[in-house]
Design a protein around this motif. Sequence first.
Motif, PDB file in Angstrom:
ATOM      1  N   PHE A  18       0.726  -1.324   0.042  1.00 16.34           N
ATOM      2  CA  PHE A  18      -0.006   0.111  -0.155  1.00 16.34           C
ATOM      3  C   PHE A  18       0.805   1.229  -0.030  1.00 16.34           C
ATOM      4  O   PHE A  18       0.639   2.276  -0.672  1.00 16.34           O
ATOM      5  CB  PHE A  18      -0.798  -0.164   1.308  1.00 16.34           C
ATOM      6  N   GLN A  19       1.707   1.348   0.930  1.00 26.20           N
ATOM      7  CA  GLN A  19       2.861   2.522   1.137  1.00 26.20           C
ATOM      8  C   GLN A  19       3.561   2.765   0.197  1.00 26.20           C
ATOM      9  O   GLN A  19       4.173   1.794  -0.397  1.00 26.20           O
ATOM     10  CB  GLN A  19       3.350   2.331   2.467  1.00 26.20           C
ATOM     11  N   THR A  20       3.703   4.176  -0.240  1.00 28.16           N
ATOM     12  CA  THR A  20       4.840   4.583  -1.297  1.00 28.16           C
ATOM     13  C   THR A  20       6.009   3.800  -1.049  1.00 28.16           C
ATOM     14  O   THR A  20       6.529   3.839   0.242  1.00 28.16           O
ATOM     15  CB  THR A  20       4.888   6.006  -1.421  1.00 28.16           C
ATOM     16  N   GLN A  28      -0.782   3.410  -2.739  1.00 31.04           N
ATOM     17  CA  GLN A  28      -0.740   4.895  -2.492  1.00 31.04           C
ATOM     18  C   GLN A  28      -0.438   5.687  -3.825  1.00 31.04           C
ATOM     19  O   GLN A  28      -1.026   6.476  -3.892  1.00 31.04           O
ATOM     20  CB  GLN A  28       0.044   4.977  -1.327  1.00 31.04           C
ATOM     21  N   ASP A  29       0.456   5.338  -4.464  1.00 29.23           N
ATOM     22  CA  ASP A  29       0.831   5.873  -5.607  1.00 29.23           C
ATOM     23  C   ASP A  29      -0.138   6.200  -6.816  1.00 29.23           C
ATOM     24  O   ASP A  29      -0.459   7.424  -7.098  1.00 29.23           O
ATOM     25  CB  ASP A  29       1.928   5.339  -6.341  1.00 29.23           C
ATOM     26  N   TYR A  30      -0.968   5.204  -6.859  1.00 23.87           N
ATOM     27  CA  TYR A  30      -2.185   5.142  -7.841  1.00 23.87           C
ATOM     28  C   TYR A  30      -3.273   6.151  -7.252  1.00 23.87           C
ATOM     29  O   TYR A  30      -3.930   6.744  -7.952  1.00 23.87           O
ATOM     30  CB  TYR A  30      -2.727   3.913  -8.486  1.00 23.87           C
ATOM     31  N   SER A  33      -2.165   9.929  -7.453  1.00 27.49           N
ATOM     32  CA  SER A  33      -2.232  10.212  -8.987  1.00 27.49           C
ATOM     33  C   SER A  33      -3.492  10.407  -9.517  1.00 27.49           C
ATOM     34  O   SER A  33      -3.749  11.347 -10.087  1.00 27.49           O
ATOM     35  CB  SER A  33      -1.698   9.117 -10.000  1.00 27.49           C
ATOM     36  N   ALA A  34      -4.666   9.360  -8.919  1.00 23.67           N
ATOM     37  CA  ALA A  34      -5.956   9.736  -9.347  1.00 23.67           C
ATOM     38  C   ALA A  34      -6.390  11.073  -8.660  1.00 23.67           C
ATOM     39  O   ALA A  34      -7.422  11.866  -9.278  1.00 23.67           O
ATOM     40  CB  ALA A  34      -6.841   8.499  -8.842  1.00 23.67           C
ATOM     41  N   ILE A  35      -6.181  11.126  -7.411  1.00 20.20           N
ATOM     42  CA  ILE A  35      -6.867  12.775  -6.692  1.00 20.20           C
ATOM     43  C   ILE A  35      -6.143  13.697  -7.446  1.00 20.20           C
ATOM     44  O   ILE A  35      -6.721  15.051  -7.659  1.00 20.20           O
ATOM     45  CB  ILE A  35      -6.272  12.417  -5.416  1.00 20.20           C
ATOM     46  N   ALA A  36      -4.697  13.819  -7.784  1.00 20.61           N
ATOM     47  CA  ALA A  36      -3.979  14.821  -8.569  1.00 20.61           C
ATOM     48  C   ALA A  36      -4.645  15.082  -9.891  1.00 20.61           C
ATOM     49  O   ALA A  36      -5.046  16.213 -10.207  1.00 20.61           O
ATOM     50  CB  ALA A  36      -2.636  14.472  -8.644  1.00 20.61           C
ATOM     51  N   LEU A  83      -8.539   4.936 -11.668  1.00 16.08           N
ATOM     52  CA  LEU A  83      -7.876   4.102 -11.170  1.00 16.08           C
ATOM     53  C   LEU A  83      -7.831   2.743 -11.740  1.00 16.08           C
ATOM     54  O   LEU A  83      -8.727   2.224 -12.738  1.00 16.08           O
ATOM     55  CB  LEU A  83      -8.515   3.765  -9.638  1.00 16.08           C
ATOM     56  N   PRO A  84      -6.985   1.858 -11.517  1.00 10.78           N
ATOM     57  CA  PRO A  84      -6.857   0.582 -12.376  1.00 10.78           C
ATOM     58  C   PRO A  84      -7.945  -0.210 -11.737  1.00 10.78           C
ATOM     59  O   PRO A  84      -8.543   0.128 -10.751  1.00 10.78           O
ATOM     60  CB  PRO A  84      -5.654   0.004 -11.832  1.00 10.78           C
ATOM     61  N   SER A  85      -8.241  -1.351 -12.416  1.00  7.11           N
ATOM     62  CA  SER A  85      -9.379  -1.945 -12.146  1.00  7.11           C
ATOM     63  C   SER A  85      -9.449  -2.809 -10.848  1.00  7.11           C
ATOM     64  O   SER A  85     -10.305  -3.429 -10.172  1.00  7.11           O
ATOM     65  CB  SER A  85      -9.882  -3.064 -13.125  1.00  7.11           C
TER      66      SER A  85
END
Length: 261
Positions: A18-20, A28-30, A33-36, A83-85
């Motif tokens: 989970f964590q970067t 966490q990275d994905y 990125s989705a929030i950004a 996000l990825p599926s």
Amino acid sequence: MRNILMTVSYDGTNYFGFQTQPDGNTVQDYLESAIAGLTGEIVKIHGSGRTDAGVHAREQPFHFQTNSQIPIERWRLALNGRLPSDIRVITAKEVPLSFHSRRSAKQKTYRYTINGNRIPDVFQRHYQTHHPGHLDVEGMREGLSLLTGTHDYTSFASRHSTKASHVRTIYHAWIEVDHSPANSGSDEQGVIHIYMTGNGFLQHMVRIIVGTLLQVGEGKRQPQDMKRVLEARDRAAAGPTAESKGLMLWKVEYEDAILMD
């Protein structure tokens, strides 16, 4: 400024946890990125805890602070479209600024799954450890019961653990066996689910407990040995670390008052 609490489900098979991490490719990275991509903000999310590479989550809470005015009911669909599926936001809620996903958690539950049938389930192969040999499940239950309470769990912690204290509390721990034929092409021992609920868990703690319990199930240890392993406070006294793919973060619970505005 708003504080947003979300819960995410993910299949950890293709991620480094989970964590970067320095090498990237984490849940966490994905999410960040989705929030950004949605808000234009660079945010850092804070999870209720970390999971290792290959570990899954049914419910992993995380929070982040944002200036975005997107209505709370729109966040899930908007993020899931980015996000990825195998990563899905399942809940979103606005919480007080004082709320913290990890520090505010009351208790966590993990589930570890072992397929004890002769033939592994092709559809569940990423979520179960296959163990076709005979297991003394009652002996495993007895051994597991000796680990509940407040103890120093050094014997069941990774040698690389950096925590100042290895004292944790396991409130409940139990084993369920599912003999449903829908779970596999065979039904010798069924699918064995090991649940543990505690106030926190050390790195690899659940997987090392399961690896040691499997030795009890195989007759290599007696159930009472679990207490001796615990009291040794020595990683070398415990069994191997079970495979990551059988582990799932099942649930994280909070006091209702903490979540209320």
